[in-house]
Design an enzyme around this catalytic site. Structure first.
Site, PDB file in Angstrom:
ATOM      1  N   HIS A  62      -7.578  -5.889  -0.133  1.00  0.00           N
ATOM      2  CA  HIS A  62      -6.350  -5.157   0.182  1.00  0.00           C
ATOM      3  C   HIS A  62      -5.683  -5.794   1.410  1.00  0.00           C
ATOM      4  O   HIS A  62      -6.194  -5.673   2.527  1.00  0.00           O
ATOM      5  CB  HIS A  62      -6.772  -3.717   0.491  1.00  0.00           C
ATOM      6  N   SER A 107       0.827  -1.197   0.000  1.00  0.00           N
ATOM      7  CA  SER A 107       0.000   0.000   0.000  1.00  0.00           C
ATOM      8  C   SER A 107       0.870   1.259   0.000  1.00  0.00           C
ATOM      9  O   SER A 107       1.786   1.363  -0.805  1.00  0.00           O
ATOM     10  CB  SER A 107      -0.934  -0.070   1.209  1.00  0.00           C
TER      11      SER A 107
HETATM   12  C1  GTR Z   1      -5.495   4.402   1.573  1.00  0.00           C
HETATM   13  C2  GTR Z   1      -4.957   5.203   0.430  1.00  0.00           C
HETATM   14  C3  GTR Z   1      -4.159   4.332  -0.483  1.00  0.00           C
HETATM   15  C4  GTR Z   1      -3.240   3.397   0.258  1.00  0.00           C
HETATM   16  C5  GTR Z   1      -3.794   2.930   1.585  1.00  0.00           C
HETATM   17  C6  GTR Z   1      -2.815   2.325   2.560  1.00  0.00           C
HETATM   18  O1  GTR Z   1      -6.305   5.131   2.407  1.00  0.00           O
HETATM   19  O2  GTR Z   1      -6.053   5.762  -0.238  1.00  0.00           O
HETATM   20  O3  GTR Z   1      -3.460   5.132  -1.405  1.00  0.00           O
HETATM   21  O4  GTR Z   1      -2.010   3.988   0.432  1.00  0.00           O
HETATM   22  O5  GTR Z   1      -4.408   3.927   2.291  1.00  0.00           O
HETATM   23  O6  GTR Z   1      -1.655   2.682   2.625  1.00  0.00           O
HETATM   24  O7  GTR Z   1      -3.268   1.493   3.325  1.00  0.00           O
END
Ligand code: GTR
Length: 422
Positions: A400, A259
């Site tokens: 995710h 991420s």
């Molecule tokens: C989210 C963001 C993403 C990603 C994520 C993370 O809120 O929109 O770009 O970076 O966080 O790092 O878990």
């Protein structure tokens, strides 16, 4: 104000809000047409047809573009005063599999100064091991169930979804993210693992440059490097340490990151050629995903919520991606000829899995020029089919996250390219 006035105001407000945050596109049929810049065409129109021109002209030009327009330029190199202290060295960690080090990386050379702790596991069965290095979200203690890793005192992210922790590391979070760090799987396959908690470098919050490495730069103020550049800087300092450990094969250090930390890993690898390979797990917008392809998180979303991660110029492109003189396929290209594995998750539409793949495709011609090998297929693959070419790709079913399946793909891929010394 009469009722009509209020209604107009409310409606006007809604229109503005709607303009500010259009619903995310997650339907392939709705993706607007876009054109990517040619990574092999210099700003002055020169077409790059040889490695030398790539190396001496186009590559530096692209690095500068990313510094100026997206991540900002780090105003600090390796601090002269920086010191490493081994806080703990254990030879029978993980049931005898590993030697474990806790290393204080003291940016100012003192325990009272700015610092971060690197947790390193090296397989005992290997003399000089390749290592996966990455940042973690919630503290080293949260990524391992070793009971003797101290509960840290630095800032941490949320950790528990439904329980506010005020950014303080709760003792009961020990091991809570160990699934994301498959330490034993890596060790059993001959790899070491090294990690740092990103919140120790500096809190992921506005204005924290004052307490982090940016506050150490000679220039007054924070300059224009965003937080991703700061976290990338810290990965390079971790590499400075790994180069001093005789049991680490520093020519075979693979970066990894999930991420936002995957965004930082890609930028660190683009800048620092000491890293032999990089894996990004669902790094999304500002990472592997293309900006100009409007799908999931956009440049406007990033600027609205996470402007601090980027440099000041990046806001110019919110809703205005067509004007960007670069895109993320060129970030991947900057990593050439070193292998890069892009991992996406098929339910994580916010990260635009297909846009991450297309970045790899967009970097293909550069890789072919520089290394003779790019990406072996141009169609987005089905889930669970590892593309093992020098630009690699893996689509994991699910949301995710980082799972054992990601690690199996990472290890298979890294084994292919880091089997022996470079
Ligand atoms: C989210 C963001 C993403 C990603 C994520 C993370 O809120 O929109 O770009 O970076 O966080 O790092 O878990």
């Amino acid at each position: 104000m009469n009722v009509l006035g209020i209604a107009i105001l409310v409606l006007g407000g809604m229109t503005m809000a709607a303009q500010q945050r259009p619903p995310a596109i997650t339907d392939e049929a709705k993706v607007p047409v876009y054109t990517l810049p040619d990574p092999l065409r210099c700003a002055d129109g020169t077409v790059v047809t040889d490695r030398e021109t790539w190396r001496t002209k186009r590559r530096p030009e692209l690095l500068k573009l990313f510094e100026q327009e997206e991540y900002g330029k780090a105003l600090l190199g390796r601090p002269k005063a920086m010191k490493f202290v081994i806080r703990d060295e254990k030879h029978d960690a993980r049931g005898g599999r590993a030697t474990r080090f806790r290393v204080g990386i003291l940016f100012e050379g003192t325990e009272s100064g700015r610092q971060m702790e690197l947790l390193v596991y090296l397989p005992n069965k290997v003399k000089k091991a390749p290592v996966f290095l990455g940042l973690n979200f919630d503290g080293n203690y949260a990524c391992t169930d070793d009971a003797d890793i101290p509960v840290p005192t630095h800032w941490v992210n949320g950790i528990f979804k439904n329980k506010p922790t005020n950014n303080k590391p709760p003792a009961e979070a020990r091991g809570i993210h160990k699934e994301l760090w498959q330490i034993d799987m890596a060790l059993d396959n001959g790899f070491g693992v090294a990690m740092v908690a990103y919140g120790e470098i500096e809190p992921d919050a506005n204005d924290s440059w004052k307490v982090g490495p940016r506050g150490l730069a000679k220039e007054p103020g924070k300059g224009d490097w965003g937080q991703l550049a700061t976290y990338a800087w810290a990965l390079r300092r971790a590499m400075d340490y790994l180069q001093t450990n005789p049991r680490v094969d520093s020519k075979r250090v693979a970066l990894t990151g999930f991420s936002r930390l995957g965004k930082a890993a890609l930028w660190a690898c683009a800048q620092d050629e000491r890293f032999a390979l990089v894996v990004s797990n669902e790094s999304g917008a500002g990472g592997a995903a293309l900006h100009k392809r409007i799908f999931g998180e956009t440049t406007a979303d990033l600027n609205r919520v996470f402007a601090r991660w980027f440099c000041g110029n990046f806001v110019k492109y919110a809703g205005n991606e067509a004007d960007m003189p670069y895109d993320q396929h060129e970030l991947i290209a900057l990593i050439a000829p070193r292998p890069v594995l892009i991992i996406s998750a098929d339910k994580d539409l916010w990260s635009d899995p297909k846009g991450e793949f297309l970045s790899g495709v967009g970097a293909d011609r550069v890789y072919r020029l520089v290394s003779g090998e790019g990406i072996s297929q141009k169609e987005w693959p089905a889930a669970q089919k590892l593309i093992e070419s020098r630009i690699g790709y893996y689509l994991r079913p699910g949301p995710h996250d980082v799972t054992a399946e990601d690690w199996r793909a990472m290890i298979t891929y890294a084994q292919k390219y880091l089997k022996s010394k470079r």
